[in-house]
Motif scaffolding. Sequence first.
Motif, PDB file in Angstrom:
ATOM      1  N   ALA A  42       0.810  -1.224   0.000  1.00 11.84           N
ATOM      2  CA  ALA A  42       0.000   0.000   0.000  1.00 11.84           C
ATOM      3  C   ALA A  42       0.842   1.274   0.000  1.00 11.84           C
ATOM      4  CB  ALA A  42      -0.931  -0.008   1.211  1.00 11.84           C
ATOM      5  N   SER A  43       1.909   1.304   0.772  1.00 16.08           N
ATOM      6  CA  SER A  43       2.655   2.552   0.947  1.00 16.08           C
ATOM      7  C   SER A  43       3.351   3.024  -0.315  1.00 16.08           C
ATOM      8  CB  SER A  43       3.697   2.392   2.063  1.00 16.08           C
ATOM      9  OG  SER A  43       3.073   2.253   3.310  1.00 16.08           O
ATOM     10  N   ASN A  46       0.125   3.823  -3.671  1.00 15.23           N
ATOM     11  CA  ASN A  46      -1.120   4.576  -3.500  1.00 15.23           C
ATOM     12  C   ASN A  46      -1.075   5.872  -4.315  1.00 15.23           C
ATOM     13  OD1 ASN A  46      -0.210   6.908  -1.596  1.00 15.23           O
ATOM     14  ND2 ASN A  46       0.639   5.051  -0.672  1.00 15.23           N
ATOM     15  N   PRO A 149       4.661   8.379  -3.367  1.00 17.11           N
ATOM     16  CA  PRO A 149       4.620   7.406  -2.264  1.00 17.11           C
ATOM     17  C   PRO A 149       5.836   6.487  -2.205  1.00 17.11           C
ATOM     18  CG  PRO A 149       3.026   6.837  -3.961  1.00 17.11           C
ATOM     19  CD  PRO A 149       3.531   8.192  -4.298  1.00 17.11           C
ATOM     20  N   PRO A 223      -7.186  -1.329  -3.148  1.00 17.66           N
ATOM     21  CA  PRO A 223      -7.672  -0.162  -3.890  1.00 17.66           C
ATOM     22  C   PRO A 223      -6.946  -0.004  -5.222  1.00 17.66           C
ATOM     23  CG  PRO A 223      -6.290   0.511  -2.050  1.00 17.66           C
ATOM     24  CD  PRO A 223      -6.514  -0.948  -1.898  1.00 17.66           C
ATOM     25  N   LEU A 225      -5.885   2.036  -8.854  1.00 20.01           N
ATOM     26  CA  LEU A 225      -5.509   3.323  -9.436  1.00 20.01           C
ATOM     27  C   LEU A 225      -5.254   3.137 -10.918  1.00 20.01           C
ATOM     28  CD1 LEU A 225      -2.936   4.442  -6.726  1.00 20.01           C
ATOM     29  CD2 LEU A 225      -5.168   5.475  -7.094  1.00 20.01           C
ATOM     30  N   GLY A 259      -8.124   7.644  -8.928  1.00 20.42           N
ATOM     31  CA  GLY A 259      -8.497   6.619  -7.962  1.00 20.42           C
ATOM     32  C   GLY A 259      -9.933   6.837  -7.549  1.00 20.42           C
ATOM     33  N   GLY A 305      -2.832  -1.936  -4.823  1.00 17.20           N
ATOM     34  CA  GLY A 305      -1.990  -2.324  -3.698  1.00 17.20           C
ATOM     35  C   GLY A 305      -2.818  -3.080  -2.680  1.00 17.20           C
ATOM     36  N   GLU A 307      -3.833  -3.752   1.215  1.00 13.01           N
ATOM     37  CA  GLU A 307      -3.777  -3.153   2.541  1.00 13.01           C
ATOM     38  C   GLU A 307      -4.951  -3.633   3.392  1.00 13.01           C
ATOM     39  OE1 GLU A 307      -5.005   1.112   2.867  1.00 13.01           O
ATOM     40  OE2 GLU A 307      -4.528   1.109   0.713  1.00 13.01           O
ATOM     41  N   LEU A 334      -7.168   2.582   3.560  1.00  6.75           N
ATOM     42  CA  LEU A 334      -7.093   3.286   2.283  1.00  6.75           C
ATOM     43  C   LEU A 334      -6.771   4.771   2.419  1.00  6.75           C
ATOM     44  CD1 LEU A 334      -9.175   0.763   1.890  1.00  6.75           C
ATOM     45  CD2 LEU A 334      -9.701   1.889  -0.278  1.00  6.75           C
ATOM     46  N   HIS A 335      -6.404   5.228   3.633  1.00  7.63           N
ATOM     47  CA  HIS A 335      -6.085   6.650   3.763  1.00  7.63           C
ATOM     48  C   HIS A 335      -4.952   6.868   4.769  1.00  7.63           C
ATOM     49  CE1 HIS A 335      -9.654   5.907   6.476  1.00  7.63           C
ATOM     50  NE2 HIS A 335      -8.768   6.349   7.356  1.00  7.63           N
ATOM     51  N   PHE A 337      -1.452   7.052   4.039  1.00 10.38           N
ATOM     52  CA  PHE A 337      -0.163   7.582   3.586  1.00 10.38           C
ATOM     53  C   PHE A 337       0.170   8.917   4.256  1.00 10.38           C
ATOM     54  CE2 PHE A 337       2.245  10.151   0.437  1.00 10.38           C
ATOM     55  CZ  PHE A 337       3.422   9.421   0.447  1.00 10.38           C
TER      56      PHE A 337
END
Length: 373
Positions: A42-43, A46, A149, A223, A225, A259, A305, A307, A334-335, A337
Amino acid sequence: MTTRVDAIVVGGGIHGCSTALHLCLAGMKPVLIEKDYAGRHASGVNAGGVRQLMRHVPEIPLSIRSMGIWERIGELLDDDCSFESHGQVLVAEDEGELATCRARVAELNALGFTHEELIDAAELRRLVPAVAETCPGGVVSRRDGAANPAQATTAFRRKAEQLGATVREGMAATNVRQHDGLWHVDVGSDSYAAPVLVNAAGAWAGRIAADLGEPVPVETVAPMLMITSRVPHFIDPVVILRGRKLSFKQFANGTVLIGGGHLATPDQDRNETVLDWRSLAVSARTVFELFPVMRNATIMRAWAGIEARTRDDLPVFGPSARHKGLYHQFGFSLHGFQLGPGAGAVMAELIVNGGTQTRVGDLGIERFGSYTV
């Protein structure tokens, strides 16, 4: 052979790397363990949103703390992480959504938060000139922005290692156990022991918590993108919608990152995802409807990614409710970062000082059940 360290951090996303770095700044020597490489999930993949806008109220203090670090990120990491602050704008597509925005800003103001500002149609068009004429206004958080990211996560990892953290990548942390007041973790044929264990393993952190007797209602999500071909410059702020689940930003080269919360199907054990192209098409169509300049753009690439998302969409953050020396830092839903820099700083304060001035009490694992210490 067992190596004694000051702390064991499991998970090399931006949260684990930030915590390792801030522990080093506090004089500790942690080991950071990542089964793949820093930012693999995820990191690193995103949208890079550095967003205070539209956050759940319990995580706003952590977001504000983190924003202050983002604004001087180059001083901390010797790397600007491609951070830019052009603001983030929530577009209301009709009067009903604008009324919801008005109520949201009033609620935050009553709680003492002033970072979100209601804007009318004229200010919306000044900030986002290409938006459809039918949109009556929205909300702006002017200090918000975006960063790269993968670059940011790598910069946190690199700085932590420079300051004395041991970084172990490419092998998973296994056999997590507590013995004689120390946490023990195996990495291949090596073992590490420390009085502190930080569970920052992202989508895999729920398994660790459950194995240690603290199960959390968490699911694995992916999620999606996508990025478009180049179009003429038409926007500086990051734009989000709530009604139709959308976020997007335009890069300096003209490409647009789209996204919106639509999910791929994750295969956690194989580190793979299967994209949902129908949902991606919905996001693309929404952008094309709101911004006519996008109608000739082509989707060039899409990805997802892996997560963790909790039942209440809030992270699990803070000390264990059951074990001394165990701390949880996962489920950022999902939020997470933008929260990474501040979360690492606050986690280090909790570990070193036993407390923090940043209000994070509503994020603790105990909200999911009763445990006895």
